[in-house]
Scaffold this active site. Structure first.
Site, PDB file in Angstrom:
ATOM      1  N   ASP A 141      -1.416   1.214   3.961  1.00 24.42           N
ATOM      2  CA  ASP A 141      -2.637   0.800   4.649  1.00 24.42           C
ATOM      3  C   ASP A 141      -3.193   1.898   5.543  1.00 24.42           C
ATOM      4  O   ASP A 141      -4.128   1.669   6.310  1.00 24.42           O
ATOM      5  CB  ASP A 141      -2.386  -0.471   5.468  1.00 24.42           C
ATOM      6  CG  ASP A 141      -1.260  -0.295   6.504  1.00 24.42           C
ATOM      7  OD1 ASP A 141      -0.663   0.812   6.580  1.00 24.42           O
ATOM      8  OD2 ASP A 141      -0.964  -1.269   7.220  1.00 24.42           O
TER       9      ASP A 141
ATOM     10  N   CYS B 131      12.701  25.435  11.230  1.00 23.83           N
ATOM     11  CA  CYS B 131      11.744  24.864  10.275  1.00 23.83           C
ATOM     12  C   CYS B 131      12.053  25.315   8.852  1.00 23.83           C
ATOM     13  O   CYS B 131      11.851  24.547   7.901  1.00 23.83           O
ATOM     14  CB  CYS B 131      10.322  25.258  10.650  1.00 23.83           C
ATOM     15  SG  CYS B 131       9.749  24.520  12.202  1.00 23.83           S
TER      16      CYS B 131
END
Length: 220
Positions: free
Chosen positions: A139, A45
């Site tokens: 959206d 990570c």
């Protein structure tokens, strides 16, 4: 409950390395990428957060906001950010969400709802499913979900490529073939009849098979 393509991205309020946000308000009317991490101070990570920081100008150019999520506290994120800058050569330039009560991870289907407690005492192995990439449209609908194991670093060049395809196909009635890159030929969508296609593409198209109608990328 796992999220699916087309679902509305769950909203949340959270502390981040850049202050408290409401996710939907933060996203506004832009595209977004949320990518999650099982724990701070983990090696793969660390490289991923650095890679996204280096690529941030590419996300910006596409009008895409980027945000990371890790289950640990924001204070830990701040200390981790110093390691990321030192080892990866690029400072964090986007927010990283703290999810100490695991509520966001649960809402986004990354951890089972039945998991009790918070992030304290949990290991990366406990949280190994918190390794997703979500692309969210203006959206607020989820357009892409990628799931990675802890041992495989994510390919953010591929994520940029997919965003190029998503943005193109959201505005033009086309699809992109395998391994497509920006500027290459595309395929007329199956929902477009040949009569409509003649209007949209008066110069015609290549058709190695009737159902494969190839045209130059529109809008380029």
């Amino acid at each position: 409950m796992a999220l699916a393509l087309g679902d509305t991205a769950p909203n949340f309020q959270a502390e981040t390395t850049e202050g408290r946000i409401d996710f939907h308000e933060w996203l506004g009317d832009q595209w977004g990428v949320l990518f999650s991490h099982p724990k701070d101070f983990t090696p793969v990570c660390t490289t991923e957060l650095g890679a996204v920081a280096r690529l941030k100008p590419e996300f910006d150019r596409r009008g895409v906001k980027v945000i990371g999520l890790s289950v640990d506290p924001v204070d830990d994120h701040g200390r981790w950010a110093k390691d990321i800058e030192e080892t990866q050569g690029t400072a964090l330039n986007y927010p990283l969400i703290g999810d100490t009560d695991l509520s966001i991870s649960k809402a986004w289907g990354l951890l089972p709802a039945a998991v009790e407690g918070g992030s304290q005492g949990r290991t990366a192995a406990d949280n190994q499913t918190v390794r997703n990439v979500f692309v969210i449209g203006p959206d607020k609908k989820i357009k892409l979900i990628l799931v990675y194991p802890m041992t495989t670093g994510r390919n953010f060049d591929e994520i940029l490529r997919v965003i190029d395809s998503l943005q193109l196909t959201a505005t033009h009635r086309v699809a992109t073939p395998a391994d497509w890159k920006q500027g290459e030929d595309v395929i007329i969508a199956g929902s477009v009849s040949n009569e409509e296609a003649k209007t949209l593409y008066p110069n015609g198209w290549k058709a190695p098979k009737p159902y494969i109608r190839i045209v130059p990328q529109p809008g380029g």
